[in-house]
Design an enzyme around this catalytic site. Structure first.
Site, PDB file in Angstrom:
ATOM      1  N   LYS A   1       1.661  -0.456  15.289  1.00 50.46           N
ATOM      2  CA  LYS A   1       3.051  -0.562  15.718  1.00 50.46           C
ATOM      3  C   LYS A   1       3.384  -1.828  16.507  1.00 50.46           C
ATOM      4  CE  LYS A   1       4.564   3.050  13.815  1.00 50.46           C
ATOM      5  NZ  LYS A   1       4.321   2.415  12.521  1.00 50.46           N
TER       6      LYS A   1
ATOM      7  N   HIS B   1       0.840  -1.203   0.000  1.00 46.52           N
ATOM      8  CA  HIS B   1       0.000   0.000   0.000  1.00 46.52           C
ATOM      9  C   HIS B   1       0.875   1.252   0.000  1.00 46.52           C
ATOM     10  CE1 HIS B   1      -4.261  -1.367   1.480  1.00 46.52           C
ATOM     11  NE2 HIS B   1      -3.856  -2.005   0.387  1.00 46.52           N
TER      12      HIS B   1
ATOM     13  N   TYR C   1      -8.697   5.337   8.598  1.00 49.92           N
ATOM     14  CA  TYR C   1      -8.794   5.587  10.047  1.00 49.92           C
ATOM     15  C   TYR C   1      -9.794   6.718  10.206  1.00 49.92           C
ATOM     16  CZ  TYR C   1      -4.417   2.973  10.764  1.00 49.92           C
ATOM     17  OH  TYR C   1      -3.443   2.000  10.810  1.00 49.92           O
TER      18      TYR C   1
ATOM     19  N   TYR D   1       4.424   6.329  10.436  1.00 47.63           N
ATOM     20  CA  TYR D   1       3.551   5.189  10.122  1.00 47.63           C
ATOM     21  C   TYR D   1       4.322   4.093   9.376  1.00 47.63           C
ATOM     22  CZ  TYR D   1      -0.726   2.645   9.071  1.00 47.63           C
ATOM     23  OH  TYR D   1      -1.697   1.664   9.022  1.00 47.63           O
TER      24      TYR D   1
ATOM     25  N   PRO E   1      -3.405  -0.263  19.062  1.00 39.24           N
ATOM     26  CA  PRO E   1      -3.201  -0.637  17.654  1.00 39.24           C
ATOM     27  C   PRO E   1      -3.446   0.501  16.652  1.00 39.24           C
ATOM     28  CG  PRO E   1      -5.130  -1.730  18.556  1.00 39.24           C
ATOM     29  CD  PRO E   1      -4.475  -1.029  19.685  1.00 39.24           C
TER      30      PRO E   1
HETATM   31  P1  FAS Z   1       2.565 -12.409  21.494  1.00 38.88           P
HETATM   32  O1  FAS Z   1       1.655 -12.087  22.641  1.00 38.88           O
HETATM   33  O2  FAS Z   1       2.043 -12.430  20.107  1.00 38.88           O
HETATM   34  O3  FAS Z   1       3.211 -13.863  21.723  1.00 38.88           O
HETATM   35  C1  FAS Z   1       3.605 -14.285  23.012  1.00 38.88           C
HETATM   36  C2  FAS Z   1       3.532 -15.797  23.027  1.00 38.88           C
HETATM   37  O4  FAS Z   1       4.013 -16.251  24.288  1.00 38.88           O
HETATM   38  C3  FAS Z   1       2.090 -16.309  22.897  1.00 38.88           C
HETATM   39  O5  FAS Z   1       2.016 -17.271  21.877  1.00 38.88           O
HETATM   40  C4  FAS Z   1       1.779 -16.916  24.275  1.00 38.88           C
HETATM   41  O6  FAS Z   1       0.942 -18.051  24.169  1.00 38.88           O
HETATM   42  C5  FAS Z   1       3.166 -17.291  24.767  1.00 38.88           C
HETATM   43  N1  FAS Z   1       3.297 -17.309  26.234  1.00 38.88           N
HETATM   44  C6  FAS Z   1       2.743 -16.466  27.136  1.00 38.88           C
HETATM   45  N2  FAS Z   1       3.121 -16.810  28.385  1.00 38.88           N
HETATM   46  C7  FAS Z   1       3.936 -17.899  28.256  1.00 38.88           C
HETATM   47  C8  FAS Z   1       4.638 -18.719  29.170  1.00 38.88           C
HETATM   48  N3  FAS Z   1       4.594 -18.467  30.487  1.00 38.88           N
HETATM   49  N4  FAS Z   1       5.369 -19.751  28.696  1.00 38.88           N
HETATM   50  C9  FAS Z   1       5.438 -19.989  27.344  1.00 38.88           C
HETATM   51  N5  FAS Z   1       4.792 -19.257  26.428  1.00 38.88           N
HETATM   52  C10 FAS Z   1       4.045 -18.221  26.890  1.00 38.88           C
HETATM   53  N6  FAS Z   1      -0.596  -5.085  16.751  1.00 38.88           N
HETATM   54  C11 FAS Z   1      -0.692  -4.391  15.606  1.00 38.88           C
HETATM   55  O7  FAS Z   1       0.324  -3.894  15.112  1.00 38.88           O
HETATM   56  N7  FAS Z   1      -1.905  -4.225  14.995  1.00 38.88           N
HETATM   57  C12 FAS Z   1      -3.054  -4.795  15.497  1.00 38.88           C
HETATM   58  O8  FAS Z   1      -4.121  -4.658  14.945  1.00 38.88           O
HETATM   59  C13 FAS Z   1      -2.990  -5.550  16.678  1.00 38.88           C
HETATM   60  N8  FAS Z   1      -4.119  -6.145  17.198  1.00 38.88           N
HETATM   61  C14 FAS Z   1      -4.015  -6.861  18.361  1.00 38.88           C
HETATM   62  C15 FAS Z   1      -5.145  -7.491  18.933  1.00 38.88           C
HETATM   63  C16 FAS Z   1      -5.052  -8.212  20.142  1.00 38.88           C
HETATM   64  C17 FAS Z   1      -6.276  -8.891  20.729  1.00 38.88           C
HETATM   65  C18 FAS Z   1      -3.800  -8.302  20.798  1.00 38.88           C
HETATM   66  C19 FAS Z   1      -3.668  -9.046  22.126  1.00 38.88           C
HETATM   67  C20 FAS Z   1      -2.673  -7.686  20.243  1.00 38.88           C
HETATM   68  C21 FAS Z   1      -2.775  -6.980  19.028  1.00 38.88           C
HETATM   69  N9  FAS Z   1      -1.664  -6.365  18.432  1.00 38.88           N
HETATM   70  C22 FAS Z   1      -1.734  -5.664  17.283  1.00 38.88           C
HETATM   71  C23 FAS Z   1      -0.392  -6.466  19.039  1.00 38.88           C
HETATM   72  C24 FAS Z   1       0.183  -7.809  18.658  1.00 38.88           C
HETATM   73  O9  FAS Z   1       0.205  -7.932  17.266  1.00 38.88           O
HETATM   74  C25 FAS Z   1       1.557  -7.899  19.278  1.00 38.88           C
HETATM   75  O10 FAS Z   1       2.293  -6.703  19.109  1.00 38.88           O
HETATM   76  C26 FAS Z   1       2.352  -9.060  18.760  1.00 38.88           C
HETATM   77  O11 FAS Z   1       1.571 -10.216  18.905  1.00 38.88           O
HETATM   78  C27 FAS Z   1       3.646  -9.118  19.553  1.00 38.88           C
HETATM   79  O12 FAS Z   1       4.216 -10.341  19.352  1.00 38.88           O
HETATM   80  P2  FAS Z   1       4.939 -11.093  20.561  1.00 38.88           P
HETATM   81  O13 FAS Z   1       5.854 -10.152  21.245  1.00 38.88           O
HETATM   82  O14 FAS Z   1       5.484 -12.346  19.952  1.00 38.88           O
HETATM   83  O15 FAS Z   1       3.810 -11.418  21.622  1.00 38.88           O
HETATM   84  C1  PHB Z   2      -5.568  -4.630  11.008  1.00 35.01           C
HETATM   85  O1  PHB Z   2      -5.738  -4.775   9.779  1.00 35.01           O
HETATM   86  O2  PHB Z   2      -5.816  -5.530  11.849  1.00 35.01           O
HETATM   87  C2  PHB Z   2      -5.033  -3.304  11.519  1.00 35.01           C
HETATM   88  C3  PHB Z   2      -4.522  -2.398  10.616  1.00 35.01           C
HETATM   89  C4  PHB Z   2      -4.023  -1.181  11.092  1.00 35.01           C
HETATM   90  C5  PHB Z   2      -4.061  -0.912  12.452  1.00 35.01           C
HETATM   91  C6  PHB Z   2      -4.563  -1.843  13.351  1.00 35.01           C
HETATM   92  C7  PHB Z   2      -5.064  -3.056  12.882  1.00 35.01           C
HETATM   93  O3  PHB Z   2      -3.572   0.280  12.915  1.00 35.01           O
END
Ligand code: FAS
Ligand code: PHB
Length: 389
Positions: free
Chosen positions: A296, A72, A200, A384, A292
């Site tokens: 980032k 994009h 947005y 961004y 989100p």
């Molecule tokens: P993660 O949380 O992805 O991974 C951590 C892993 O550790 C998990 O698989 C968990 O099961 C495991 N774990 C936890 N405790 C443990 C233990 N004691 N022992 C072993 N394993 C364990 N970011 C965006 O940029 N855009 C978004 O739209 C967006 N939407 C999101 C929506 C939700 C509901 C959430 C919760 C986050 C969102 N995020 C978004 C942020 C998300 O993308 C994180 O930044 C990303 O998953 C970070 O990756 P990790 O650091 O690997 O953490």
């Molecule tokens: C998404 O597509 O899930 C998304 C994209 C941009 C954002 C957050 C979530 O800032």
């Protein structure tokens, strides 16, 4: 069991770090609390910064992304019917890639399997011992059996609710937090995206985001009070609210349909400092959470991995510890800039329940300024698409 780096967490941070370290000849063991099926069922981020795309190439997991991802050139910010295009390509020469975190995670698991790395799923009771000693140990259970791993370093990639950050004594860490008084209700639907790029939307009815995964899979979010539950929202109610926030000509023509995933994510800004305690290093959501709104979260996890990967390879291959010694400071410098941008995007685009009419004027004036100032648009674009690593 003995390894050079014990990685806790099999989300994008842990998997990318494992992939890069094993490519460089460093031995790792990755411990993941959930089943692989559960990890791959999570619907999370959708936008990859230019730096993240580069890192996935370096990890040799970019092939499917290049085939199926959608580059994009920009995004739209709207204020009721005013639509402001932020053209990254024109303003910075860079693009972002639309490719779901779920797909990135699947690609990393496939590459890890091909490399034959050690990944243990459904682990329980992970305990990190001696992190501040020269010989850290990680113990864990699978079923009724207990195991222990002697290692040189521990990478805490276990997310916000993991064990790693809490292993650092409270007196040795400082946290910073802002909890927002609303959440995002997100849905995934097999419908044509509402527009060719993300929107947005700030509106008198609150915030909404129109995103996508591909030309037949759309991802939408609306701002909801923290007291709302997913079951309070029918698909019809969701679409009605979403359309009330998007520019009217978009709302009029967009395709709606059944949701195939629906969830509410709370919004918070959070940082825990420092990212290191002895031979334990915090990575990604284990160390920081961003709302989100700035896309980032996943991308910050990738830059943490970049810094730690280079530091660990240097330490394990040459004995020089300069990279790991400055990991925390280097990563935090970029983390705080992303924190600021994510906070700014969140406060600029969301309607706060207790706000006065002045706040709404500030949001409108900000978007009006963006529509009239290339300098303002360039500042938003630089943040961004992702600041340099
Ligand atoms: P993660 O949380 O992805 O991974 C951590 C892993 O550790 C998990 O698989 C968990 O099961 C495991 N774990 C936890 N405790 C443990 C233990 N004691 N022992 C072993 N394993 C364990 N970011 C965006 O940029 N855009 C978004 O739209 C967006 N939407 C999101 C929506 C939700 C509901 C959430 C919760 C986050 C969102 N995020 C978004 C942020 C998300 O993308 C994180 O930044 C990303 O998953 C970070 O990756 P990790 O650091 O690997 O953490
Ligand atoms: C998404 O597509 O899930 C998304 C994209 C941009 C954002 C957050 C979530 O800032």
């Amino acid at each position: 069991m003995k390894t050079q780096v014990a990685i806790i967490g099999g989300g994008p941070s842990g998997l990318l770090l494992s992939q890069l370290l094993n490519q460089a000849g460093v031995d790792t063991v990755l411990l993941e609390r959930a089943s692989r099926k559960h990890v791959l069922s999570r619907i999370r981020a959708g936008v990859l910064e230019a730096g993240t795309v580069q890192m996935l190439h370096e990890a040799n997991v970019a092939q499917r992304m290049e085939q199926e991802g959608i580059p994009h050139d920009g995004v739209y910010l709207s204020d009721d019917d005013l639509m402001v295009h932020i053209n990254f390509k024109e303003l910075t020469g860079k693009q972002v890639m639309i490719y779901g975190q779920t797909e990135v995670t699947a690609d990393l698991y496939a590459a890890q399997d091909a490399m034959g790395t050690t990944i243990v799923h459904t682990v329980e009771d992970v305990v990190i011992e001696g992190a501040d000693s020269a010989s850290p140990k990680v113990s864990y259970s699978v079923g009724d059996q207990r195991f222990a791993i002697d290692c040189d370093y521990v990478a805490g990639c276990d997310g916000f609710h993991g064990v790693s950050r809490k292993t650092i004594p409270e007196k040795n860490r400082q946290t910073f937090e802002r909890v927002y008084p609303f959440g995002w209700l997100g849905i995934l639907s097999r419908t044509k995206p509402a527009h060719d790029e993300l929107i947005y939307a700030n509106s008198s009815n609150g915030f909404a985001l129109a995103s996508m995964r591909n030309q037949n899979l759309s991802r939408y979010y609306i701002q909801v009070p923290l007291t709302d539950r997913v079951e309070d929202w029918s698909d019809e109610a969701f679409w009605t609210k979403l359309k009330s926030c998007l520019p009217s000509d978009i709302a009029k023509t967009m395709e709606t349909g059944s949701s195939i995933e629906k969830s509410i994510a709370p919004l918070r800004s959070f940082v825990s400092e420092p990212l290191r305690w002895g031979n334990l290093f915090l990575v990604g959501d284990a160390a920081h959470i961003v709302p989100p709104t700035g896309a980032k979260g996943l991308n910050l996890a990738v830059s943490d991995v970049f810094y730690l990967y280079h530091g660990l390879v240097q330490a394990l291959k040459t004995g020089t510890t300069e990279g790991i010694d400055c990991y925390s400071e280097r990563a935090l410098t970029r983390i705080w800039k992303a924190m600021r941008f994510s906070w700014q995007m969140t406060t600029m685009l969301h309607k706060f329940a207790d706000e006065d009419n002045f706040a709404a004027q500030m949001r409108t004036a900000t978007l009006k300024h963006l529509s009239q100032s290339e300098t303002a648009r360039r500042d938003l674009a630089e943040n961004y698409i992702g600041l340099p690593f």
